[in-house]
Structure formats: structure tokens, C-alpha cells
Scaffold this active site. Sequence first.
Site, mmCIF file in Angstrom:
data_model
loop_
_atom_site.group_PDB
_atom_site.id
_atom_site.type_symbol
_atom_site.label_atom_id
_atom_site.label_comp_id
_atom_site.label_asym_id
_atom_site.label_seq_id
_atom_site.Cartn_x
_atom_site.Cartn_y
_atom_site.Cartn_z
ATOM 1 N N CYS A 148 0.815 -1.210 0.000
ATOM 2 C CA CYS A 148 0.000 0.000 0.000
ATOM 3 C C CYS A 148 0.856 1.271 0.000
ATOM 4 C CB CYS A 148 -0.957 -0.013 1.186
ATOM 5 S SG CYS A 148 -0.189 -0.398 2.777
ATOM 6 N N PHE A 149 1.842 1.339 0.883
ATOM 7 C CA PHE A 149 2.722 2.510 0.895
ATOM 8 C C PHE A 149 3.498 2.656 -0.415
ATOM 9 C CE2 PHE A 149 2.625 2.176 5.703
ATOM 10 C CZ PHE A 149 2.030 3.400 5.912
#
Length: 344
Positions: A148-149
Site C-alpha cells: 500500500c505505501f
Amino acid sequence: MNVGIVGSTGYGGVELHRLLSNHPAVDECILYSSSLKGDSYAGQYPHLTGLTSGRIREIQIDEMKELDAVFLAVPAGISKEMTPKLLDGKAKVIDLSGDLRLEDPKEYEDWYKGGAADPAVLKEAVYGLTECNQGAIKEADLIANPGCFPTASLLALAPLIQNKLIKPDSIIIDAKTGLSGAGRKPSLSGHFSETQENLRIYKVHEHQHTPEIEQQLKRWDADTGPITFSTHLIPMTRGIMATVYCDLQKEKTTGELHEEYLRFYSGSPFVRIRPIGEYPGTKEVFGTNFCDIAIKADSRTGRVTIVSVIDNLIKGAAGQAVQNMNLLFGHEETAGLHYYPIYP
């Protein structure tokens, strides 16, 4: 298409179920779990009452191999064992864990504190950052879905670093995430009393997504050095905001950079470049596969600031996985994904 979700009882798994159950090309979505065999899915997630009669099945490799696609929404350490057993079947595999993202086994061992996957499997895995790797994704049998990051950060940086507009050793990423990124399993760090009205930095200089971001940046520009990457926990359920700072190679106006982003993402339906002077918030992508980006140059310092927001469970996990499935099977890239954000 018939598809399976391993790890269907986690947050990523239930979002995959939501998206795939409404996908025009999916006939059956089979739910697998290592621990909840026979339970009704609505019993685990009461919001699905009356919407699904599905029951959770025991993991059955031979059955899964004959599906069209298998999504592995599992914690790190499981996929590396399961994936080799699936690859000699019909199914294409999309792994949402971190097991197959890093090319160098030593890096995985250093950052994830466990043994790496078989090098032959790692070599076969295609990194599924959809907007930037479409050609390879379309030809793949195994997709390593990005974290996600890294999704928020890499989409923020891609136009700048691919066009060599920034100094590749100057990158600082300051990221914030909601609590759902830690998964469904209870923990002290996710306890309401510990997180409500609180802001906390975590995994300082130790976050396992650091080498994933660096690896992709080096693919785009071999001169990229180590980055500074900081993560913070925000008392909200969903969302990531990555605020990225870097030094420009030469002076550029905000207008020039904005035009560069518009050109770069002109064919990307899920990346929305916000108008100059308008900065996105996480609520504006809530429940969707969008990544909203804003950019501004600072003539005083010679730096540029990029703000990138995503829903960590959709664009940062399940949505990007379905987007990659669409490319793998020749469907419209937006199939099953074109939802309006939930607002307010």
C-alpha cells in the site's frame, strides 16, 4: 471466470470478495481459509447478511489450480510456500503479500526477518504496479501485487524520476495510514484507547516497504540512492497519504510539473491529477481504486512536494489486484472497479 481468495476472512480478502462479486466477468468467487473451514462468510462479516450464502472452504491446492485466478490475501510467509504448488496448474496467481516483491532474497530476509521464496519463483513474479508495468503484467502468470505505501509513493514519484526531473538521492517520503492496514487480528497498537486522538510514528527506518520502493525507483533510475521513508498511524479506518519531498534537477514551475503529470497519466483511469492549488484528502478516494495526486514546486528551496492519497485496502491491495486481473485476462482495466468515492 471462476476465482478463489485465500485469506478471505481478512480485510483485504473481504474487499476482494466485494469487488469480485460485482465483477461482470466473474461467475464464482470461492472463499478459502486455513482456520475457519465450514463457517458462513456472513457469520464472519455480518454486513454481508442476505448478500452472500457463501461458506469458507478448506485450502485445497488441486482444486485451486483449476480456477482461472487465485488471489493470495495472506500474511507474509505463507505465499512463498503456497505459490510454487499452484504454478503448474491453470490458475494465474496474484499475491497480495510481500513474499514475492523483492528480487534479492537477502533483502527479504533482512527486512521481513524470515526465509525468502525460491529464487525461481521470484524470477517469475511480475511486479504489479499497474500504471507503470502493463506490458509485463499482461503476459504474466504470477503477479506480486505492490504494498500500500509503495503504491502511493511510487505513483507520486514515477513521472519525476522516469523523466530525470529530480535528484535521485534526495527523496523523503512522509506517509500516514489508517488502522486497517494492520489487518483484522487484534493488537495493542490497534486498540481504540491507544490510537484514538493519538498520532504515532512506527517502524522508524525499519519498515519492510522501504526496499520495495527503492527497488522500483532503481529500475527507473539506477542512480537512485537510499530513501528516507517514515510511516505514521492515524486514528482512522482507511486511507494513506504519502507526502513526498525531493530536490529538482533544475528549476521547474508548478505549471510545468503539473503538465508533466497530466501527460504521464493521460491513459491511466485510476490516477487523478488534481488542479493546481488543490490538495487531496484521503476521504476523497475512500472505497475506490483511485490515486489522487497534487504537486507543487518551491522556487525558494528548489524542491518539489507531491501529495498522493489512496484507500489502502483498495488501490493499495484488493482494487489493484483486480485491476491486474483485468489486464491478465484482457478485460477492460476498469471492470468491476468504477465506484464513486463514499463521501462524507
